[in-house]
Design a protein around this motif. Structure first.
Motif, PDB file in Angstrom:
ATOM      1  N   GLU A   1      -4.295  -4.386   8.472  1.00  0.00           N
ATOM      2  CA  GLU A   1      -3.487  -3.322   7.858  1.00  0.00           C
ATOM      3  C   GLU A   1      -3.041  -3.718   6.453  1.00  0.00           C
ATOM      4  N   ASP A   2      -2.700  -5.006   6.274  1.00  0.00           N
ATOM      5  CA  ASP A   2      -2.316  -5.496   4.948  1.00  0.00           C
ATOM      6  C   ASP A   2      -3.480  -5.379   3.975  1.00  0.00           C
TER       7      ASP A   2
ATOM      8  N   GLU B   1      -6.021  -3.284   4.095  1.00  0.00           N
ATOM      9  CA  GLU B   1      -6.257  -1.882   3.775  1.00  0.00           C
ATOM     10  C   GLU B   1      -5.225  -1.363   2.778  1.00  0.00           C
ATOM     11  N   GLU B   2      -3.973  -1.781   2.945  1.00  0.00           N
ATOM     12  CA  GLU B   2      -2.941  -1.357   1.999  1.00  0.00           C
ATOM     13  C   GLU B   2      -3.188  -1.953   0.615  1.00  0.00           C
TER      14      GLU B   2
ATOM     15  N   HIS C   1      -5.933   0.018  -1.044  1.00  0.00           N
ATOM     16  CA  HIS C   1      -5.412   1.311  -1.486  1.00  0.00           C
ATOM     17  C   HIS C   1      -4.631   1.144  -2.792  1.00  0.00           C
ATOM     18  N   LEU C   2      -3.761   0.130  -2.852  1.00  0.00           N
ATOM     19  CA  LEU C   2      -2.931  -0.085  -4.042  1.00  0.00           C
ATOM     20  C   LEU C   2      -3.764  -0.445  -5.265  1.00  0.00           C
TER      21      LEU C   2
END
Length: 79
Positions: A52-53, A55-56, A59-60
């Motif tokens: 999840e980290d 993927e974030e 995205h950023l």
């Protein structure tokens, strides 16, 4: 999580630094028209990096570099 700063590393690569992982460097590689996590130079002082980290982070960094539309339309996201 926030993107603290980023810089170009070498051809098709970008380094990213995030507030949640202050001692680690995240390397992104350009695939087609967007960037994905290529490697994490992880420091033991930081927490473990989860899926999840990552993927974030992707995205950023794509949002910062103006490639968010291409990132969201990638083949792996199409059901």
């Amino acid at each position: 999580m926030q993107l603290v700063r980023w810089s170009y590393s070498r051809r098709k690569m970008v380094r990213g630094y995030f507030d949640k992982f202050p001692y680690s460097t995240v390397y992104f590689r350009r695939i087609r028209r967007f960037y994905i996590v290529y490697m994490v130079d992880w420091d033991e002082s930081d927490p473990l990096v989860s899926q999840e980290d990552r993927e974030e982070m992707q995205h950023l960094i794509n949002e910062e570099l103006g490639r968010l539309k291409e990132y969201e339309q990638r083949k792996s996201r199409k059901g």
